[in-house]
Design a protein around this motif. Sequence first.
Motif, mmCIF file in Angstrom:
data_model
loop_
_atom_site.group_PDB
_atom_site.id
_atom_site.type_symbol
_atom_site.label_atom_id
_atom_site.label_comp_id
_atom_site.label_asym_id
_atom_site.label_seq_id
_atom_site.Cartn_x
_atom_site.Cartn_y
_atom_site.Cartn_z
ATOM 1 N N GLU A 122 -2.896 7.636 6.926
ATOM 2 C CA GLU A 122 -2.555 7.556 5.506
ATOM 3 C C GLU A 122 -3.023 8.808 4.762
ATOM 4 O O GLU A 122 -4.065 9.380 5.070
ATOM 5 N N LEU A 136 1.801 6.054 3.458
ATOM 6 C CA LEU A 136 0.940 4.886 3.311
ATOM 7 C C LEU A 136 1.406 3.802 4.272
ATOM 8 O O LEU A 136 2.595 3.692 4.574
ATOM 9 N N TYR A 145 4.873 3.084 8.452
ATOM 10 C CA TYR A 145 4.568 3.898 7.277
ATOM 11 C C TYR A 145 5.765 3.992 6.340
ATOM 12 O O TYR A 145 6.925 3.910 6.746
ATOM 13 N N CYS A 215 4.869 -5.471 -0.275
ATOM 14 C CA CYS A 215 3.454 -5.097 -0.295
ATOM 15 C C CYS A 215 3.190 -4.082 -1.400
ATOM 16 O O CYS A 215 4.104 -3.407 -1.883
ATOM 17 N N GLU A 216 1.918 -3.969 -1.781
ATOM 18 C CA GLU A 216 1.524 -3.087 -2.877
ATOM 19 C C GLU A 216 1.726 -1.610 -2.550
ATOM 20 O O GLU A 216 2.044 -0.805 -3.429
ATOM 21 N N ASN A 217 1.537 -1.229 -1.277
ATOM 22 C CA ASN A 217 1.710 0.181 -0.924
ATOM 23 C C ASN A 217 3.148 0.645 -1.127
ATOM 24 O O ASN A 217 3.395 1.826 -1.409
ATOM 25 N N ARG A 220 3.293 1.639 -4.670
ATOM 26 C CA ARG A 220 2.598 2.912 -4.896
ATOM 27 C C ARG A 220 3.473 4.089 -4.461
ATOM 28 O O ARG A 220 3.561 5.103 -5.155
ATOM 29 N N LEU A 221 4.102 3.963 -3.314
ATOM 30 C CA LEU A 221 4.930 5.054 -2.814
ATOM 31 C C LEU A 221 6.147 5.300 -3.707
ATOM 32 O O LEU A 221 6.612 6.431 -3.831
#
Length: 309
Positions: A122, A136, A145, A215-217, A220-221
Amino acid sequence: MELLFLGTGAGIPAKLRNVTSMALKLLDERGSVWLFDCGEATQHQILHTSLKPRRIEKIFITHLHGDHIYGLPGLLSSRSFQGGDSEVEVFGPKGIELYLKTSLSISGSYLKYPLKITEIEEGVVFDDGQFRVEALLLDHGITSYGYRITEADRPGTLLAGKLEEAGIPPGPIYKKIKSGEKVTLENGSILDPSDYLGPRQKGRIVAILGDTRYCENAIRLAKDADLLVHEATFAAGEEAMAHEYFHSTTAQAAGVAIKAGAKKLCLTHISSRYDRHASRELLEEARGFFESTDLAEDFKEIVLPLHQP
């Protein structure tokens, strides 16, 4: 900058959709192409496009499921016979190096160009000042990823008229100012480029995610992305099944786009259960949650125009 979908299906090749691969065309920006995933027969798909394998500079692998990597050894081998002599760098999860070296070694394949393999974690996996790529972890049962590609801001438009008013004739000074360089004139005065350039042009952002549950990632991305590419293996209402198989629904993909403030969403990784008509229903379903949604199809191209200052 354009994103060309070479394969948009899930799991296995189908008549309507090949398995996952997409090409980020950066021909104007750096004269190259970046691939994201390379499912079986990706090189066959390329034959139906104007892409030149010798232009492929980097390949980013989201995860090591076969429908995302089985086309990679063949593509790399063929590139040697298609005029490719420049280095290719492959980024991917731990295991991608063993997979590639074993495949190429056992098959007796010889590459006429340098191959660099980077097993990622990451964080920022590439940054040359022009483009930054961050990765991430997502939620897919195996290491998977998502990638966020951020273009650096561009200098503003050169205010040539203002330079002429200051008595500066066209020439090398203009180029230096355009590149953001301060210039000292013969009389000792200093030209600050900020005085002779328009507003900076914001760089574009593309988020390309591997297979994942919600998912939260992912959010974010995709933060403020011009384009979010998100899987939609299942229809809305099938969240329980999507969770069981570590995938997402159309509604969940739209939810990521909404929470991230993405400007555009493109759905991909469409199950072969959905024929052309059913795929349109998936699109309309997602648009019910997030209007600026598109549906990926093999050979579909999305143009990402420059931001206007």
